[in-house]
Design a protein around this motif. Structure first.
Motif, PDB file in Angstrom:
ATOM      1  N   THR A 194       0.864  -1.246  -0.010  1.00  0.00           N
ATOM      2  CA  THR A 194      -0.017  -0.022   0.047  1.00  0.00           C
ATOM      3  C   THR A 194       0.827   1.152  -0.062  1.00  0.00           C
ATOM      4  OG1 THR A 194      -1.989  -0.865   1.169  1.00  0.00           O
ATOM      5  CG2 THR A 194      -1.742   1.331   1.291  1.00  0.00           C
ATOM      6  N   HIS A 216       1.194   5.201   0.076  1.00  0.00           N
ATOM      7  CA  HIS A 216       0.565   6.425   0.687  1.00  0.00           C
ATOM      8  C   HIS A 216       1.504   7.588   0.914  1.00  0.00           C
ATOM      9  CE1 HIS A 216       2.445   5.658   4.619  1.00  0.00           C
ATOM     10  NE2 HIS A 216       2.204   4.213   4.542  1.00  0.00           N
ATOM     11  N   SER A 232      -3.273   2.531  -5.501  1.00  0.00           N
ATOM     12  CA  SER A 232      -3.524   1.781  -4.272  1.00  0.00           C
ATOM     13  C   SER A 232      -4.581   0.651  -4.483  1.00  0.00           C
ATOM     14  CB  SER A 232      -4.444   3.019  -3.478  1.00  0.00           C
ATOM     15  OG  SER A 232      -4.861   2.307  -2.306  1.00  0.00           O
ATOM     16  N   TRP A 254      -6.929  -0.174  -2.466  1.00  0.00           N
ATOM     17  CA  TRP A 254      -7.973   0.099  -1.865  1.00  0.00           C
ATOM     18  C   TRP A 254      -8.980   1.020  -2.460  1.00  0.00           C
ATOM     19  CZ3 TRP A 254      -7.936  -3.273   1.846  1.00  0.00           C
ATOM     20  CH2 TRP A 254      -6.728  -3.781   2.500  1.00  0.00           C
ATOM     21  N   ARG A 255     -10.132   0.863  -2.523  1.00  0.00           N
ATOM     22  CA  ARG A 255     -11.115   1.823  -3.023  1.00  0.00           C
ATOM     23  C   ARG A 255     -12.016   2.362  -2.020  1.00  0.00           C
ATOM     24  NH1 ARG A 255      -8.045   0.636  -5.938  1.00  0.00           N
ATOM     25  NH2 ARG A 255      -8.324  -0.491  -7.997  1.00  0.00           N
ATOM     26  N   GLU A 261     -12.880   4.970   1.180  1.00  0.00           N
ATOM     27  CA  GLU A 261     -12.270   5.265   2.609  1.00  0.00           C
ATOM     28  C   GLU A 261     -12.475   4.014   3.303  1.00  0.00           C
ATOM     29  OE1 GLU A 261     -14.239   8.658   4.038  1.00  0.00           O
ATOM     30  OE2 GLU A 261     -13.463   9.907   2.625  1.00  0.00           O
ATOM     31  N   LEU A 262     -11.354   3.951   4.439  1.00  0.00           N
ATOM     32  CA  LEU A 262     -11.371   2.952   5.434  1.00  0.00           C
ATOM     33  C   LEU A 262     -11.116   3.772   6.763  1.00  0.00           C
ATOM     34  CD1 LEU A 262      -8.902   0.400   3.920  1.00  0.00           C
ATOM     35  CD2 LEU A 262     -11.475   0.131   4.019  1.00  0.00           C
ATOM     36  N   HIS A 304       1.945  -6.125   2.895  1.00  0.00           N
ATOM     37  CA  HIS A 304       0.851  -7.026   3.248  1.00  0.00           C
ATOM     38  C   HIS A 304       1.232  -8.290   3.385  1.00  0.00           C
ATOM     39  CE1 HIS A 304      -2.307  -4.463   0.712  1.00  0.00           C
ATOM     40  NE2 HIS A 304      -1.813  -3.607   1.587  1.00  0.00           N
ATOM     41  N   GLU A 342     -10.357  -8.109 -10.319  1.00  0.00           N
ATOM     42  CA  GLU A 342      -9.890  -7.006 -10.701  1.00  0.00           C
ATOM     43  C   GLU A 342      -9.572  -6.656 -11.785  1.00  0.00           C
ATOM     44  OE1 GLU A 342      -7.634  -4.168  -7.446  1.00  0.00           O
ATOM     45  OE2 GLU A 342      -9.852  -4.418  -8.079  1.00  0.00           O
TER      46      GLU A 342
END
Length: 322
Positions: A163, A165, A176, A178-179, A181-182, A209, A282
């Motif tokens: 990931t 950032h 990223s 991720w899609r 917000e977390l 990860h 994906e």
């Protein structure tokens, strides 16, 4: 929205910085790598990476010149994380006090960089961030690069996902996974990146990860993945030969165990199927959820790997501390 803390004095000498560092005179675009032990260190990936950097990039014996030291007594909760010490027959000795320091190191090409490593502060995170700001501004740090790792339901037989950032979108070097917000638990490292951005300083980071059934082991493969990203972001050259050899040895140990334990192997196969289904979805732009492929629970994998951990983490196994 909370009001950002102002970059004022961190209080009664929270950080002690060396007055003069001749080796940094005239240095431009100095990077600082950050990795804090604790919350974001599954597989001891960051700690192991730091140990490798200290061993590879030390100016002198002792692991590199310490140019700043944080007063851990103001930051550490000793009852929550009790430091180890040795009891030798009838007396106490060898107390391993927690440390949080900034070291001056060089990469294989001779370029200097800073490494902030040690125990993540338990308290006074805002003061800690202001202390790091002092270090950044004192030494003219141009970029802060952090390393972290989290346990994920992924198999060790697939590439390690990272990931990316940053507090400046222009720093991002990868997309990223991720899609949206977390909502996640915060960390001192994450808050530091946020605050540095508010104070006008660039910071970015990478989170590996780690297969959650290996999260309690030293997992040098994740350390290699993190340092490869750090090399690109900080424009450093790091010799990863020894770390890659350690990663290969660990993979061989894991594969030998799986070959002799069908029950555990089945759990890994289920994770592989889940991972591959997710990846295909994906690529096709369809649902990211694998149908009819139930993911093993953490409890299930924990039970299956109890013997595995006991077998690999023997008394001779060394940790990733520095």
């Amino acid at each position: 929205m909370t009001t950002p803390a102002q970059p004022s004095s961190p209080g009664p000498r929270l950080v002690h910085i060396v007055d003069e560092v001749p080796e940094l005179a005239g240095v431009q675009a100095l990077p600082m790598i950050v990795s804090l032990e604790g919350f974001l260190d599954a597989g001891n990936a960051g700690a192991h990476a730091c140990s490798h950097l200290v061993g590879q990039g030390a100016f002198s014996e002792g692991g590199g010149a310490v140019v700043a030291t944080f007063d851990v007594d103001q930051l550490h909760d000793y009852r929550a994380r009790r430091p180890p010490m040795t009891f030798a027959r009838d007396h106490y000795e060898e107390y391993d006090a927690p440390r949080l320091v900034v070291r001056l190191l060089r990469d294989t090409g001779g370029s200097p960089y800073l490494l902030l490593h040690g125990s993540e502060p338990d308290i006074r995170w805002e003061a800690f961030c202001r202390g790091v700001l002092e270090v950044v501004e004192r030494f003219g740090v141009a970029l802060v690069v952090s390393m972290g790792s989290v346990p994920m339901a992924v198999p060790h037989t697939r590439p390690i996902a990272i990931t990316h950032h940053a507090n400046n979108p222009g720093l991002l070097t990868g997309s990223s996974p991720w899609r949206g917000e977390l909502r996640i638990p915060s960390s001192a490292q994450a808050l530091l990146e946020l605050r540095l951005g508010e104070w006008g300083h660039d910071a970015q980071g990478f989170v590996a990860h780690v297969p959650h059934y290996l999260a309690q082991l030293d997992y040098p493969r994740a350390s290699v993945a993190l340092l490869e990203e750090v090399e690109l972001a900080a424009r450093l050259t790091i010799d990863l030969t020894e770390l890659r050899e350690q990663a290969e040895e660990r993979e061989e140990e894991i594969n030998r165990y799986l070959a002799s334990n069908e029950e555990v192997r089945d759990v890994v196969v289920a994770l592989e199927q889940q991972y591959d289904t997710f990846a295909r979805a994906e690529e096709e732009g369809s649902s990211l959820l694998a149908e009819d492929e139930p993911l093993p629970t953490g409890e299930e994998i924990g039970r299956q790997f109890e013997q595995f951990l006991a077998g690999l983490e023997g008394p001779e196994e060394s940790g990733g501390g520095q």
